[in-house]
Every structure is written in C-alpha cells, then in structure tokens.
Scaffold this active site. Structure first.
Site, PDB file in Angstrom:
ATOM      1  N   ASN A 159      -5.520   4.115   5.935  1.00 27.62           N
ATOM      2  CA  ASN A 159      -5.419   5.576   5.849  1.00 27.62           C
ATOM      3  C   ASN A 159      -6.652   6.259   6.438  1.00 27.62           C
ATOM      4  O   ASN A 159      -6.548   7.260   7.159  1.00 27.62           O
ATOM      5  CB  ASN A 159      -5.245   6.002   4.384  1.00 27.62           C
ATOM      6  CG  ASN A 159      -3.811   5.862   3.902  1.00 27.62           C
ATOM      7  OD1 ASN A 159      -2.874   5.942   4.693  1.00 27.62           O
ATOM      8  ND2 ASN A 159      -3.641   5.640   2.615  1.00 27.62           N
ATOM      9  N   ASP A 215       1.825   5.361   5.880  1.00 31.11           N
ATOM     10  CA  ASP A 215       3.253   5.385   5.549  1.00 31.11           C
ATOM     11  C   ASP A 215       4.010   4.327   6.350  1.00 31.11           C
ATOM     12  O   ASP A 215       4.887   3.632   5.818  1.00 31.11           O
ATOM     13  CB  ASP A 215       3.840   6.768   5.839  1.00 31.11           C
ATOM     14  CG  ASP A 215       3.327   7.834   4.878  1.00 31.11           C
ATOM     15  OD1 ASP A 215       2.727   7.459   3.847  1.00 31.11           O
ATOM     16  OD2 ASP A 215       3.528   9.025   5.166  1.00 31.11           O
ATOM     17  N   GLU A 232      -0.045   1.696  -3.019  1.00 36.72           N
ATOM     18  CA  GLU A 232       0.230   0.472  -2.270  1.00 36.72           C
ATOM     19  C   GLU A 232       0.567  -0.693  -3.194  1.00 36.72           C
ATOM     20  O   GLU A 232       0.547  -1.854  -2.783  1.00 36.72           O
ATOM     21  CB  GLU A 232      -0.983   0.092  -1.406  1.00 36.72           C
ATOM     22  CG  GLU A 232      -2.211  -0.395  -2.169  1.00 36.72           C
ATOM     23  CD  GLU A 232      -3.120   0.746  -2.629  1.00 36.72           C
ATOM     24  OE1 GLU A 232      -4.302   0.477  -2.852  1.00 36.72           O
ATOM     25  OE2 GLU A 232      -2.638   1.876  -2.765  1.00 36.72           O
TER      26      GLU A 232
END
Length: 411
Positions: free
Chosen positions: A284, A293, A319
């Site tokens: 990220n 994503d 996650e």
C-alpha cells in the site's frame, strides 16, 4: 411465449361459451404487458438486462406473428404460412438465449444456433416443396426440440440449488410445450386433412386458444420466478460476501465456523488455517491502495482455485483471512497442513504485475484443529492465530501447525 395456439392437439368439446377472439386479444395484451415489464426490469432496474431485452423482443415478435392473424389477411398464401412458422421458431430461440442469460450459463450458444438453423432450413424446404403439411411439421418439431433443450437448461441451472418440487414446477411449462408440440406433430400426420384445416385461416377452437394462452403465461411466470431467484441469490451473495474479494465476510465465516463446531461431536472434523499476507502495508505504501486491492483479489483468486468446494475462505479484516477445511478424519492435521502448504506455494509462485512492476506476494499460515465444547470456535481460532504469529516470527512465507489436541474440551 413461443407457443402458437394451433399446436394444441385436443379438439374443443363443450367450451362454446368461450369467445376465441377475446382470448386472442387477451393473449396479445398479456404479451404486450410482459414485454413492457421485461424492458423495465432490464433498463430501469438493470436486472439481467440482456435476458430482459431478449424476452421483450420475444413477446413483441409473438404478437406480430401469432396473436395478429387478422393483420395478415389478404397476404399471399405462402407468406401467411411462412410468417407464423418462422415467428414461432424465432420466439423459441429468443427464449432459450434469455434463459441461458438468466441462469448464467456461459456456454457458447452453438447448439441453439444449430437447432435454429436446421429448423429454419427445414421450414424453408417445406415451403419450397409446395406442401402445406411439411413446413408445419418442421416448425412444430423444431419447437419441441427447443422446448426440450429449455427443460435441460433449467434442470442444469437450478436443480442443485432448489428443491425437487420447485425445480419440477419451474420446468413444467417447458416440458408441457414440448409434449404438446409432439402431439400436434402426430395430429398433423395422423388426422386426414388437418394440415389444410390449419392453413384455412380459421380461428382456433376455444380449447386450443385457452391452452395456448395458459402455456404462454406459465412460461413467462416461470421465467419471472427464475429472475426473482437470481435476484435473491445476488442479495444473499452481497450479504455473505466481502465486496472486494468475494470471500466470505467475517459474519458469514463466523456462522460457518459455528456450524462446523456443532457438527464436531458427530465426527465431522475440520481444521482452521489463519492466513496473513506478508508485508501488505509495504504494498500500500509503495504502490498505492489500488495495488493493495489488486493484491487482495489476486490472493483470494489463487486460494479459491486451490480449495475444494466444501472448503470455506473468509476475510476477517484487512489482509487477514481464515480457511475452514473439513476433514475426512477429524484428527488428520497433516491433510490440513498440506492444503495450507499448497496455498502458500501457489501464491508465492505467481507474482502480481502492477503497472510495470512485479510484486512478489507471500503469506504466513497458522493451522490448528478445533476442540470440543467451543461453540463459537474461538479456541481453535486462537490456537491457529498463535501459530500464524509464530510463522511470521520465524521469517514469514511459511506454515506453522499447532500441536494435536484431539479429544480436548474447551474449559
């Protein structure tokens, strides 16, 4: 939808009180309203739009070719004979294509095209022969075959999901159409002069008109029921699935775990595998949340491909995932560990390509068996979670397995 009033094989006996022109007008009105309803579902509510458009086209075509006999008055005899036969065939083809859309059957419609092409060729050959009987036989036989194919489509699409009674009721209108079409074909062959009687342009008998309308309405209602079933299935999917990955959401997974715990005393064992994607925050931070994503979706896609149909994969948050793995032998922890290792290896072997970058994905696994008396499965989850943290502490991208506590009871 595709049933011509002429295909009912049974003569009228004591139904003279029924006004046939009125029945035909009601049939035309019903088809017009059905076409409007399908278009509203397709365009405004976006419920199976392609299927709705196909159904609307079929209803309108039926009005033009079957419910509007007076419109063809004065036409050449050959055209008056060709239009109903080709129209009936086209209605059935549209019906089948719509049915496959509703049932999410992604098979190429090659079989439908072949049957439709052969039917059209047979009707054309019958018309060219100058026989009044041959094109009617060709059209009726084509309808029977396509109706039988519709029965098969419905059985394949819903028999695993609906009760036998509901499945039978759903297929009944299509099966009735196939049987009635075959009976009419027999009538054309066995009753002297019946083909010429149909060509005379006389109105159908009251019994024929009513039965034709009833089957048409029943097929439409059956398709509407299939549409409602699809909508309910979609709502259930949204209720129980994580919107990003398609895995079970936390609530649905906890429910599945509680049900598995209830079956544990009956000898139906299972294992839980806690899963955490390694260094997910780094993905990220370095590549953005869209990359994160995409990584989540890639992981779930790979894991789902490696799981059996009875296994359940849920996203607990972020996650973190968990897999519920039913076991033939309640104490066979080795099988569960082997499944986890297969999932780990398959993920590590397939990098994610994101905007020119190759992102290596891996995950850590903690596997444990449940214990008796733990209604919600919290003890088994906690033990698997502890093994997950051990896997992360030992370097990540590995599977750690909790000691076997077969027969243990939660305090």
């Amino acid at each position: 939808m595709a049933l011509s009033e002429k295909i009912c094989p049974y003569p009228a006996h004591r139904m003279d009180f029924i006004d046939v022109p009125t029945v035909l007008k009601v049939s035309a009105l019903f088809n017009a309203m059905a076409a409007l309803a399908w278009l509203l579902l397709a365009q405004l509510f976006r419920i199976a739009p392609r299927a709705g458009q196909l159904m609307a086209a079929g209803h309108l075509l039926r009005i033009a070719t079957q419910d509007c006999g007076d419109c063809m008055a004065g036409w050449p005899a050959l055209l008056r004979q060709a239009v109903p036969e080709f129209g009936q065939l086209a209605c059935m083809l549209l019906l089948l294509l719509a049915l496959r859309r509703m049932l999410r059957n992604r098979r190429h419609p090659r079989d439908i095209a072949w049957l439709g092409g052969l039917g059209a060729l047979a009707i054309t050959a019958g018309l060219a022969s100058g026989s009044g009987l041959a094109p009617q036989l060709a059209g009726t036989a084509s309808v029977a075959l396509l109706a039988a194919l519709a029965v098969r489509e419905v059985l394949r699409g819903v028999s695993r999901h609906l009760t036998p009674v509901v499945t039978a009721l759903t297929t009944l209108p299509f099966a009735t159409l196939a049987v009635v079409s075959l009976a009419h074909a027999a009538e054309l062959l066995l009753v002297p002069g019946w083909g010429d009687h149909v060509l005379s342009g006389a109105l159908p008998s009251p019994a024929r008109a009513v039965l034709g309308f009833v089957i048409t309405a029943s097929i439409t209602l059956s398709l509407i029921a299939l549409m409602i079933w699809r909508l309910v299935t979609r709502i259930q999917h949204l209720t129980h699935r994580d919107s990003l990955t398609g895995a079970l959401n936390r609530r649905a997974f906890e429910q599945a775990l509680a049900e598995a715990q209830a079956q544990l005393r009956r000898g139906h064992g299972f294992a839980v595998a806690m899963i955490d994607i390694d260094h997910f925050k780094r993905i990220n931070d370095e590549h953005g949340h869209l990359a994160g994503d995409a990584a989540l979706q890639r992981c779930v896609r790979i894991w789902q491909a490696g799981l059996r149909e009875v296994d359940r994969l849920g996203r607990l948050g972020g996650e973190e995932f968990c897999a519920l793995l039913p076991l033939d032998n309640p104490a066979n922890l080795a099988d569960a560990a082997a499944v986890a290792e297969r999932l780990r290896a398959s993920l590590a072997a397939e990098p994610l390509h994101w905007k020119g970058a190759e992102l290596r994905l891996s995950a850590s696994f903690g596997v444990a068996l449940p214990v008796l008396g733990d209604a919600a499965g919290d003890v088994g989850l906690a033990r698997a979670d502890a093994e997950l943290y051990r896997a992360k502490g030992e370097g990540r991208n590995r599977v750690c397995v909790a000691p076997d506590l077969s027969g243990a009871v939660a305090a």
